[in-house]
Design a protein around this motif. Sequence first.
Motif, PDB file in Angstrom:
ATOM      1  N   GLY A  26      -1.319  -1.326  -5.309  1.00 48.51           N
ATOM      2  CA  GLY A  26      -0.843  -0.213  -5.193  1.00 48.51           C
ATOM      3  C   GLY A  26      -1.471   0.751  -6.524  1.00 48.51           C
ATOM      4  O   GLY A  26      -1.816   1.837  -6.414  1.00 48.51           O
ATOM      5  N   ALA A  36       0.577   4.979  -2.456  1.00 49.78           N
ATOM      6  CA  ALA A  36       0.524   3.405  -2.070  1.00 49.78           C
ATOM      7  C   ALA A  36       1.940   3.292  -1.595  1.00 49.78           C
ATOM      8  O   ALA A  36       2.975   2.640  -2.212  1.00 49.78           O
ATOM      9  CB  ALA A  36       0.527   2.689  -3.605  1.00 49.78           C
ATOM     10  N   ILE A  41      -0.083  -0.975   0.954  1.00 52.51           N
ATOM     11  CA  ILE A  41       0.442  -2.265   0.199  1.00 52.51           C
ATOM     12  C   ILE A  41       0.316  -3.457   1.179  1.00 52.51           C
ATOM     13  O   ILE A  41      -0.648  -4.419   0.709  1.00 52.51           O
ATOM     14  CB  ILE A  41       1.395  -2.188  -0.564  1.00 52.51           C
ATOM     15  CG1 ILE A  41       1.402  -1.049  -1.788  1.00 52.51           C
ATOM     16  CG2 ILE A  41       1.778  -3.483  -1.227  1.00 52.51           C
ATOM     17  CD1 ILE A  41       2.860  -1.019  -2.545  1.00 52.51           C
TER      18      ILE A  41
END
Length: 119
Positions: A26, A36, A41
């Motif tokens: 992130g 993110a 992720i």
Amino acid sequence: MIFAFLCGGAAVLCAALFALFLIAPGAYMRLYGVTADASAIFIGRRASPLFLGLAVFFWLMRDAGPGPLQEGTALAAAATFAGIAATGIWSYAAGSASFAILVAAGLELAIAAAFVLAP
């Protein structure tokens, strides 16, 4: 000599990206103004071993002498870094990444050019 330096530098860069994508994907995404979310992720962490593999590859190839192996490695590295730069430029043009991605793309294009000129 230049080829060895480029491979060593690429190995260190790829190892750092491996660690970053594994531990804090992130943070990397936010650097470029990208959200993110959980999906991003997940993909970042799943892609992190690719950078580890590239780091090992470049580290081992740094001592390759002149010839087809060095030329092939240089061409593959140039294609990889130019491709990563192209995705960054595309993302900026599409409005999905901040100006910071163009700075990264410039560095990636410079690395690609250096690998083209190295052998």
